[in-house]
Structure formats: C-alpha cells, structure tokens
Design a protein around this motif. Structure first.
Motif, PDB file in Angstrom:
ATOM      1  N   PHE A   1      -2.361   3.871   5.063  1.00 59.17           N
ATOM      2  CA  PHE A   1      -1.737   2.662   4.525  1.00 59.17           C
ATOM      3  C   PHE A   1      -0.250   2.614   4.877  1.00 59.17           C
ATOM      4  O   PHE A   1       0.286   1.546   5.207  1.00 59.17           O
ATOM      5  N   LYS A   2       0.401   3.747   4.802  1.00 59.91           N
ATOM      6  CA  LYS A   2       1.829   3.785   5.128  1.00 59.91           C
ATOM      7  C   LYS A   2       2.067   3.460   6.608  1.00 59.91           C
ATOM      8  O   LYS A   2       3.005   2.738   6.957  1.00 59.91           O
TER       9      LYS A   2
ATOM     10  N   GLY B   1      -1.274   2.902  -2.747  1.00 61.89           N
ATOM     11  CA  GLY B   1      -2.289   3.289  -1.773  1.00 61.89           C
ATOM     12  C   GLY B   1      -3.699   3.389  -2.323  1.00 61.89           C
ATOM     13  O   GLY B   1      -4.607   2.682  -1.862  1.00 61.89           O
TER      14      GLY B   1
ATOM     15  N   ASN C   1      -3.612   7.241   1.848  1.00 63.03           N
ATOM     16  CA  ASN C   1      -2.177   7.013   1.650  1.00 63.03           C
ATOM     17  C   ASN C   1      -1.422   7.050   2.973  1.00 63.03           C
ATOM     18  O   ASN C   1      -0.558   6.211   3.244  1.00 63.03           O
TER      19      ASN C   1
ATOM     20  N   PRO D   1       0.801  -1.232   0.000  1.00 62.06           N
ATOM     21  CA  PRO D   1       0.000   0.000   0.000  1.00 62.06           C
ATOM     22  C   PRO D   1       0.827   1.272   0.000  1.00 62.06           C
ATOM     23  O   PRO D   1       0.341   2.330  -0.402  1.00 62.06           O
TER      24      PRO D   1
END
Length: 346
Positions: free
Chosen positions: A246-247, A37, A243, A33
C-alpha cells in the motif's frame, strides 16, 4: 413487530457484520493506505459484503421480519450512491468519425511458467488481438518473444528498447509495451526510486490530435487465492506485506499524478492498478478522469480471476474532455487477467 427466534438472532448478528462492513466501505476511498493499511484490505471484499447483504434482505423478506429487512434495504440503496462502480447497466452508445479503440491487457508473461496448461498462449493472445483490431494495445507483464507477432506499425517499450530502437531489446525483462496504429513521436519511463514496477508513456498523433498514453502497473498486494493466509505463512506476514504494498502504491500514484498534471496533451491512463474501485488508490488515480467502465460498461466489469470473485483491478481512464462510447470486458482465459476494450472520441 415480529419477535426473533434464537436462530434469527444469530443470523441477524451475522447480518449486522455485513451491514457495518458495507457502510464502512463508503469511506474507504478517503483513507490513505499508508496510515490505514490493514483497513484498506476491506476494499477487496466489498462485492462479498454487497452480495451477502442482498441474501440477508431476501431471507428477511421470506421470513417477514420487517425491521431486519428494512435495515438491509436502506444500506443497499445507499450503496448505489456511495459505490456506483459496483455494477453498471449502460444501454446506450455513441459513435463519431474520430473514434479510437484502446485495449488494456495484463498477459502475465505470456504464461512463461505454465500457469495455464497450454503451450500456445502467445499465439492465442496474438490471434485475439488480431480479431478485435484495437487501435492501441497496452500490455502489462509483457516480455519480448520471437513467436509473438502483431501487425502494428508503431511500438513503444522504452524499458527494453523503444520506438527509436526496436531491435536492441532485453528479451528477459518483464516490462510494459504499447502497440499503436498511429505514429509515436515521443516516449518515456516514470520510475519510483528503486522499485521494479514502472510507468511508461507514449505520445501518439492521430490526424491533428496528439494524445499521451500512460501504461501503468502498480505493485501487487501479493494476495494468492486458495492458500492459507493468502499465500503467506501467517497473518502477521500478510499484514506486513500489505502495508508495504500500500505504501509503494501510494508513492507510485503521487509520482504519476505529478507527471499527468504536467502533460502538454490530453491523457489516457491504461493499466493494472492491483486495487479495486472501492479504494483510496482508485480514487487518487482516477481523480477527474473518466472511468470507461463507469461511462459505458455493463455488469461487474470483472478483470481478474480470483476464485470466480468479480474483482475489477484493470482500468482505462480518459481525459474529461474525451467521450467514452463503449466499454467491453472479455472472458478469454489466456492470463489471470481479462482484457478490456474501450472506444472513445475526442
């Protein structure tokens, strides 16, 4: 071959969207991701793609359009091999004298902000736990409340005062708690830099066996149903939030995996992943562990209330040497999550 009418051509164009989406979902678990993402968001709608494809299959069967029918049948058959976590029909169960029951429950701060129109949610949850009598209960979004009582001799909550000091507690902090019928000999916290979401673990002793229980709560994706752009002002902000989430999830998983690999005991992972079984996040968290739902669950395994959509984002993973005997999902609406219970033997 039957020639398609104009309406049928439009319908098949929509059908192709569902087919391609379902096919693409087969590779989602392999797309990190951090790099993909926005694409990872597709993992949230896999059940919708599946149901849509079934409806189109039925429609083409009724209208006797064979080419379109076969396209849907082939993709649906393939989905049972590539996404087996979508639906389960397990009919058998096993029991042994070493059976252990484990529950996971995100209690959403015990309805602190009155999301549910009830003043006695903590009481209802405690009564539910008392009725089911699991050996181990792992809570996410837990807060210490004076009016929430469980009859367990052992308790671990290192974020607000653990098993060595059950009196000194920060009652305002949202945390992760583990209640146990078996002695706790050790506990700890796994932190991710400055992020608020953590993982706790506790080592439990059952007769001659020591088991390490991990209770985790990965960062939320921040998706809110019934609101434009899923609770954000615009699509750009939504994608930015996704984003970032997900990170963070990817970093959380990396830290968790490293800790699990160094565990001196057999492990059981319990918690709220905030992601679906069709995602890279799920694949990297599960690794070689057993998913209790896949081993002994039934149906869609819904654990989260999202407009009646069958999302499964809460899990119990156990060491590959542990046998999963049963798995149960409960439809009790005391939180936005539904509790799950698994019995295992080792």
């Amino acid at each position: 071959m039957k020639k398609l009418s104009f309406i049928h051509k439009i319908l098949f164009s929509i059908n192709v969207f569902f087919i391609v989406g379902l096919l693409f979902s087969f590779i989602l678990p392999y797309l990190p991701p951090e790099k993909f993402g926005p694409i990872s968001l597709l993992s949230l709608v896999v059940p919708l793609l599946f149901f849509g494809t079934i409806l189109f299959m039925l429609y083409w069967t009724f209208t006797k359009c064979k080419k379109q029918l076969y396209s849907n049948v082939v993709v649906l058959i393939a989905s049972f091999f590539f996404i087996p976590s979508l639906f389960r029909l397990n009919l058998s169960s096993e029991t042994t004298e070493k059976e252990l029951s484990i529950m996971s429950y995100n209690v959403r701060k015990f309805n602190k902000f009155k999301w549910i129109n009830s003043e006695i949610i903590p009481l209802k949850i405690s009564q539910f736990i008392h009725l089911e009598k699991p050996d181990i209960v792992a809570f996410q979004e837990y807060q210490h409340l004076e009016n929430f009582k469980l009859e367990y001799p052992y308790y671990s909550n290192p974020l607000i005062g653990g098993y060595r000091d059950s009196i000194k507690r920060n009652t305002k902090r949202t945390s992760l708690a583990i209640y146990s019928k078996f002695p706790i000999i050790n506990e700890g916290v796994i932190k991710y830099d400055s992020y608020k979401t953590s993982i706790v673990y506790a080592d439990l002793v059952k007769k001659k066996d020591t088991i390490r229980i991990y209770n985790y709560h990965f960062v939320s994706l921040g998706i809110i149903p019934d609101k434009e752009y899923f609770g954000h002002d615009n699509s750009e902000k939504l994608l930015k939030r996704l984003n970032e989430s997900f990170k963070i999830q990817q970093k959380q998983i990396n830290v968790l995996n490293e800790h699990v690999q160094n565990s001196p005991y057999k492990v059981i992972l319990i918690g709220d992943m905030n992601n679906t079984p069709y995602s890279w996040v799920y694949k990297r968290t599960k690794n070689d562990l057993k998913d209790s739902f896949l081993e002994a669950g039934r149906g869609f395994g819904k654990t989260y209330s999202f407009n009646h959509f069958p999302l499964r984002i809460d899990y119990i993973f156990v060491d590959e040497s542990i046998t999963v005997n049963t798995h149960k999902n409960f439809n009790v609406q005391y939180s936005d999550h539904f509790p799950i219970l698994a019995t295992v033997s080792f």
